[in-house]
Design an enzyme around this catalytic site. Structure first.
Site, PDB file in Angstrom:
ATOM      1  CE1 TYR A  94      -3.426  -2.572  -0.096  1.00 10.62           C
ATOM      2  CE2 TYR A  94      -4.013  -2.039   2.166  1.00 10.62           C
ATOM      3  CZ  TYR A  94      -4.245  -2.752   1.001  1.00 10.62           C
ATOM      4  OH  TYR A  94      -5.301  -3.633   0.931  1.00 10.62           O
TER       5      TYR A  94
ATOM      6  CB  SER B  40     -13.918  -2.204  -2.685  1.00 13.36           C
ATOM      7  OG  SER B  40     -14.284  -1.161  -3.559  1.00 13.36           O
TER       8      SER B  40
ATOM      9  CG  LEU C 243     -18.774   2.646   0.751  1.00 11.86           C
ATOM     10  CD1 LEU C 243     -18.461   4.072   1.207  1.00 11.86           C
ATOM     11  CD2 LEU C 243     -20.216   2.284   1.092  1.00 11.86           C
TER      12      LEU C 243
END
Length: 300
Positions: free
Chosen positions: A53, A210, A212
């Site tokens: 990340y 994820s 949304l």
């Protein structure tokens, strides 16, 4: 905040705070400490990371914050992932974009993550993606050594299909505690490919990344996104929610597998919306109205 028991020695907060976009939030270390504490005060104690990340930077950034505030690390359950490589100035040894679940790479990744986080243990380590060359004997050996050395307390996977989850699990002394997969009103795969069925069978609690749909539910202009958004808006008024994201979290949390959504925002108000959603109750009719809107056709 509800707590979810993953095994006899591990509990997560029902909502998880995700740090995939941490470097985009442009926070000072002191501001990050404040965010972590504010999220903790909401009852969210579990944090989700991965070595890759932020171009291999988010773990270290988070660790700098933990170093500032003594005792903060012990309040949290840290989840991180390994197994993906890509070319980066932060990893000059990486020659290409590939997956690596070799024993050597897993152990090396954990050693690096421990240093990044300024900690001597990781609560849960996940294999990030299914590796076509995954050797379950090597993964089992790596997990066993890391557990024995006290460097990783629990293990899981991410993006594994049921057959892949079962295959790896069959080689392990320490059984997998979670599978982190994509689940949202625009991604129903886990409901239909057996993933959540297996989680129920094995009494394993899944994490949802994820939830949304990367914001597509709010701004998507394709027919499906518009259709789902319309239904969510309708139900928002029926349950007196503030916004449709609260309805989405309530929808995910209603599933009996105890889905743990990852809230990947650095804005406290968006995280509070997820907490508000955890307090909403949908009817079965409302749940299926969202499900059918996403399918685009009625259930059989």
């Amino acid at each position: 905040m509800e707590r979810v028991k993953l095994n006899d020695n591990l509990e997560f907060s029902r909502l998880v705070h995700g740090y995939w976009r941490l470097m985009d939030w442009n926070l000072s270390n002191e501001e990050l400490v404040k965010l972590i504490e504010d999220v903790y005060d909401l009852g969210i104690t579990t944090v989700d990371h991965a070595d890759i990340y932020g171009n291999f930077s988010c773990e270290e950034k988070f660790g700098e914050a933990l170093k500032i505030k003594k005792g903060l690390r012990e309040k949290l359950e840290i989840v991180t992932k390994c197994g993906i490589k890509f070319k980066s100035d932060k990893r000059p040894e990486n020659k290409s974009h590939c997956y690596d679940t070799s024993k050597e790479h897993i152990i090396k990744s954990v050693e690096r993550s421990l240093k990044n986080f300024n900690t001597d243990y990781i609560d849960v380590l996940l294999i990030h993606r299914v590796d076509a060359l995954l050797n379950p004997y090597e993964v089992a050996e790596a997990f066993s050594k890391l557990k024995k050395d006290g460097k990783v307390l629990n293990f899981g996977v991410s993006n594994f299909l049921p057959s892949q989850f079962n295959m790896l699990n069959s080689y392990l002394d320490e059984k997998l505690v979670t599978n982190q997969v994509e689940i949202s009103p625009l991604c129903l795969n886990a409901f239909e490919d057996g993933t959540l069925d297996l989680m129920l069978e094995k009494r394993v609690k899944p994490m949802a990344w994820s939830p949304l749909a990367g914001g597509e539910i709010f701004k998507g202009e394709d027919e499906r996104a518009i259709r789902v958004r319309k239904v969510l808006e309708k139900i928002k008024y029926e349950v007196s929610a503030n916004d449709i994201d609260e309805v989405i979290y309530a929808w995910l949390l209603m599933h009996p597998s105890k889905i743990m959504p990852i809230v990947g925002s650095g804005r406290l108000e968006r995280i509070k919306s997820a907490v508000n959603g955890s307090k909403l109750k949908l009817t079965r009719d409302q749940w299926f109205e969202i499900y059918v809107a996403s399918r685009g056709i009625d259930i059989p």
